[in-house]
Design an enzyme around this catalytic site. Structure first.
Site, PDB file in Angstrom:
ATOM      1  CD  GLU A  36       2.507  -4.090   9.548  1.00 26.68           C
ATOM      2  OE1 GLU A  36       3.695  -4.253   9.872  1.00 26.68           O
ATOM      3  OE2 GLU A  36       2.079  -4.223   8.384  1.00 26.68           O
ATOM      4  CD1 TRP A  46       0.676  -0.475   3.140  1.00 26.13           C
ATOM      5  CD2 TRP A  46      -0.526   1.372   3.446  1.00 26.13           C
ATOM      6  NE1 TRP A  46       1.041   0.069   4.356  1.00 26.13           N
ATOM      7  CE2 TRP A  46       0.317   1.199   4.570  1.00 26.13           C
ATOM      8  CE3 TRP A  46      -1.382   2.479   3.425  1.00 26.13           C
ATOM      9  CZ2 TRP A  46       0.339   2.091   5.653  1.00 26.13           C
ATOM     10  CZ3 TRP A  46      -1.352   3.362   4.504  1.00 26.13           C
ATOM     11  CH2 TRP A  46      -0.502   3.171   5.593  1.00 26.13           C
ATOM     12  CG  ASP A  47       4.813   0.760   1.486  1.00 24.27           C
ATOM     13  OD1 ASP A  47       3.858   0.134   1.972  1.00 24.27           O
ATOM     14  OD2 ASP A  47       5.983   0.647   1.897  1.00 24.27           O
TER      15      ASP A  47
HETATM   16  C1  BGC Z   1       4.933  -1.314   7.514  1.00 22.41           C
HETATM   17  C2  BGC Z   1       3.891  -1.388   6.434  1.00 22.41           C
HETATM   18  C3  BGC Z   1       4.568  -1.264   5.084  1.00 22.41           C
HETATM   19  C4  BGC Z   1       5.686  -2.295   4.933  1.00 22.41           C
HETATM   20  C5  BGC Z   1       6.491  -2.099   3.664  1.00 22.41           C
HETATM   21  C6  BGC Z   1       5.968  -2.399   7.280  1.00 22.41           C
HETATM   22  O1  BGC Z   1       6.968  -2.324   8.249  1.00 22.41           O
HETATM   23  O2  BGC Z   1       4.346  -1.501   8.779  1.00 22.41           O
HETATM   24  O3  BGC Z   1       2.960  -0.343   6.591  1.00 22.41           O
HETATM   25  O4  BGC Z   1       3.631  -1.445   4.083  1.00 22.41           O
HETATM   26  O5  BGC Z   1       6.574  -2.180   6.012  1.00 22.41           O
HETATM   27  O6  BGC Z   1       7.094  -0.841   3.633  1.00 22.41           O
END
Ligand code: BGC
Length: 769
Positions: free
Chosen positions: A488, A357-358
């Site tokens: 997360e 989603w980045d």
């Molecule tokens: C973040 C996510 C992100 C992913 C890739 C994770 O550490 O919590 O939001 O999409 O890294 O950058």
């Protein structure tokens, strides 16, 4: 944090060889051109710490999933970006001794990534065990003009001896991914060829069947003149080389030019890919190194003309932002709608090189404002083309009737992520894809996009939300249970405010988009509803009802939106209470302890207040910022930028600056102790946002473009460029005033510090602060 790289406005400079940090420097000094790229490793042999990584965009392997306990609905594989043939290698042997910076003495070492002109350069003097000293100067780049090509000039000068030196330029396809779940090899050899000064190898990925042909051609100069040389072809399994032995005199420079190409079956028929590689090699060798480099400099100058940010008075901040802009442009050029932006780009293997989603939440606004409109559009089209897979993905989880759940991690539209709390629960990603459509249309005014592609995606995402919520008798509202928000460090929570808000918003926006498309393109609308069986009245009514009656947890007393139900039951404390030496907590605490704590990995409620700031007043932002930021550990690279933008808006200039440096120099200073895995490419777009939306206060609303810029203390000026609906503007802020320069022919009306001004074409206007 590490501070061994020198501050410089245009270059990343390593003086003295920092062996122990070599993998960090390799990440930072990566090169790429959107089509292929690789880490800033050495050309010659190196027996020390190194990850020799070269990657070809869009070529991946479905590595078998590794999980502790299989859950129905898990994907079978995790797509991995593939470490592809090493095309940069040049071994140097001097009378049975190899040049290896890990075993010889090194002085006058300098490795420089020149971001202005797009190349990597290295010099050093090495003294071998035999006492022989030689000087080496190497320069290489991945051409952005010939985007399948790269070129190297590698020059050696004996300083205290005459000798026969053996130089072996090679292509090595016997490489492995460091990031592999079962230590499998991912490539098979198809064929290889060597001829005088040239060599080719064609590899095929197992399972996915991608072919990549890598070719090289070598020419040699002594004393500045091209020489003929004899070469011995060498072939092993997945390896081709040309061994060249030359008499080299003390003080005489011998320069090897190595031209290379990487062609993939994404663009070529495998039956003729080797021939095509041969033709590409001929094309670039005819051009020659100097011309290629000249074109490279021109092409980078053009990119900088559109996207540079100039900070006067703070070299560390200047270097940080240019580094971020440079790496983003190396990673994605928007030429090919099948490609996307992996969180590590071409700088490492972690995160599988897949799409997160980045892209929608962070990268899209950068490309919208600094590149041609088609670049951002291609990012949206990528997801549009994967809609079918997103619908299948939702079906696998039990959703129906055209509901789409876009994957958390993907290469080709299929879900790759395999932790239930993320795969099944971190569903806010679906909302980011809807938001990106809104963001694109708002920025460009391209409503046709909605008619042609966007609405179909919005309807499918809305259908998902409709089925994912349920009516709570107790609350008399719709609720969303068992989710993971952007933070997360909380899993399986009920009613994550951000996800609920995003879901309600998506439905409101879908209703609006239906009205827009009906008015704009009634025929297309009729075709669409027929094709996707859209029962307009019923589906819109449900969507409206859910949007209106969505439960959004909040605490009246504190005046804050609640990250999730029950958040206030936690033992609330600031990050400053975490004992020294226990951060990052994800490297020191058990998962259980993290989950029960109040500590927040990255913006969650604040992510929502960032996306939807127009729907909340500044006091609400302030209360929530003051409540959540002190509990935020920023252990996702995506975190500091959002906080920097909001701190700027709230006038918390020190905080904004602290968060800016943290995002801008995250990899240069190795803040999170993980740069050796690769750079944080997607959060680099966040750095740009922290400057342009944060310090620059840029906003695009229904009313148009506005700026509220300021210069952090100690900066003499900040100047950035943006493209907006055909115009190219530069906004320059000093401590005293703001100047808008309009480089386009047409006048533009915008708001600066609350004042509406019209800047005529090819002119500028200044507003006092
Ligand atoms: C973040 C996510 C992100 C992913 C890739 C994770 O550490 O919590 O939001 O999409 O890294 O950058």
């Amino acid at each position: 944090m590490k501070h061994y790289l020198q501050h410089d406005p245009w270059c990343i400079v390593e003086t003295d060889f920092h062996r122990e940090f070599n993998e960090i420097t390799e990440s930072v000094m990566s090169l790429g051109n959107g089509r292929h790229g690789g880490r800033g490793s050495f050309e010659e042999k190196f027996s020390g710490k190194t990850l020799q990584g070269n990657y070809v965009a869009g070529v991946y392997y479905p590595d078998k999933t590794r999980v502790g306990w299989w859950k129905n609905g898990y994907p079978e594989y995790f797509a991995k970006v593939l470490n592809a043939a090493n095309w940069i290698g040049i071994d140097i042997d001097i009378e049975y001794e190899s040049l290896d910076l890990n075993t010889c003495q090194v002085r006058d070492f300098r490795r420089v990534l020149n971001m202005q002109e797009g190349y990597l350069e290295r010099q050093f003097v090495a003294t071998l065990k035999s006492g022989k000293s030689l000087k080496v100067s190497a320069k290489r780049f991945c051409s952005i003009v010939d985007d399948e090509a790269g070129a190297i000039r590698y020059a050696i000068t004996p300083l205290n001896f005459d000798a026969r030196i053996t130089i072996t330029p090679y292509i090595d396809g016997a490489i492995r991914n460091r990031d592999a779940n079962y230590d499998e090899t991912f490539w098979d050899e198809v064929r290889k060829e060597t001829a005088y000064g040239e060599a080719y190898i064609e590899l095929r990925t197992r399972k996915t069947g991608f072919h990549v042909a890598t070719g090289m051609c070598v020419s040699v100069e002594q004393d500045g003149a091209k020489i003929d040389y004899q070469s011995q072809p060498i072939k092993y399994e997945k390896y081709v080389a040309n061994r060249i032995s030359l008499d080299c005199r003390q003080g005489q420079e011998t320069a090897i030019y190595k031209y290379a190409v990487n062609l993939s079956s994404l663009n070529y028929d495998p039956d003729t890919i080797i021939q095509k590689a041969h033709q590409s090699i001929q094309h670039i060798t005819r051009k020659g190194f100097d011309k290629m480099l000249f074109e490279q400099k021109q092409a980078w100058a053009d990119k900088w003309k559109m996207a540079d940010i100039v900070i006067d008075g703070d070299v560390a901040a200047q270097q940080g932002i240019r580094f971020n802009i440079f790496q983003l442009n190396q990673t994605y050029t928007g030429e090919d709608e099948r490609l996307n932006i992996g969180p590590k780009g071409f700088t490492g293997e972690k995160y599988g090189g897949s799409t997160y989603w980045d892209t929608e939440a962070y990268c899209l606004p950068f490309y919208l404002a600094t590149a041609d409109q088609k670049v951002a559009r291609n990012l949206l089209i990528y997801r549009y083309k994967q809609l079918g897979k997103a619908i299948e993905n939702a079906q696998k989880l039990g959703f129906r009737a055209g509901a789409a759940l876009y994957p958390m991690v993907t290469m080709n539209g299929e879900e790759c992520h395999n932790e239930w709390e993320i795969t099944f629960e971190e569903i806010h990603r679906n909302g980011a894809i809807a938001y990106a459509i809104y963001n694109y249309v708002r920025y460009t005014g391209d409503e046709q996009y909605l008619a042609n592609y966007g609405l179909e995606v919005l309807i499918a995402i809305s259908r998902f939300w409709t089925q994912r919520v349920n009516w709570s008798e107790a609350k008399e509202q719709y609720v969303m249970l068992g989710v993971t928000g952007p933070n997360e460090y909380e899993n399986n929570v009920n009613n994550n405010w951000y996800t609920n808000y995003l879901a309600a918003w998506t439905r409101r926006y879908t209703i609006e988009a239906v009205a827009t498309v009906k008015a704009l393109a009634p025929d297309k609308y009729a075709d669409l509803i027929d094709r996707i069986h859209f029962r307009e009245e019923k589906e819109l009514a449900t969507a409206g009802q859910i949007a209106e009656k969505m439960f959004l947890p909040q605490d009246e007393k504190r005046g804050v939106l609640l990250q999730q139900e029950g958040f206030l039951d936690k033992d609330l404390m600031p990050v400053s209470d975490i004992p020294k030496g226990q951060r990052p907590i994800n490297q020191h605490w058990s998962w259980d302890r993290i989950l029960r704590s109040c500590f927040i990995k990255q913006a969650d409620v604040l992510q929502g207040l960032y996306f939807f700031e127009d729907e909340f007043d500044t006091e609400t932002l302030k209360r929530n910022f003051d409540f959540y930021e002190p509990m935020t550990v920023h252990e996702s690279s995506l975190s500091p930028c959002v906080h920097s933008i909001q701190a700027s808006k709230l006038g918390m200039v020190d905080k904004a600056y602290e968060m800016y440096l943290r995002t801008a120099r995250l990899d240069l200073d190795d803040y999170n102790n993980d740069t050796e895995d690769g750079c944080h490419i997607t959060s680099m777009a966040g750095t740009w946002l922290a400057v342009v939306q944060g310090f620059g206060g840029m906003r695009v609303t229904e009313e148009g473009l506005s700026f509220r810029p300021y210069c952090p203390a100690g900066w003499q000026s900040l100047a950035f460029k943006i493209r907006y609906r055909g115009a190219l503007l530069q906004i320059t802020t000093t401590q005293q005033d703001v100047t808008v320069q309009n480089f386009s022919d047409a006048p533009i009306t915008l708001s600066v510090l609350g004042q509406t001004i019209t800047v005529a074409g090819e002119s500028r206007q200044t507003v006092g602060i």
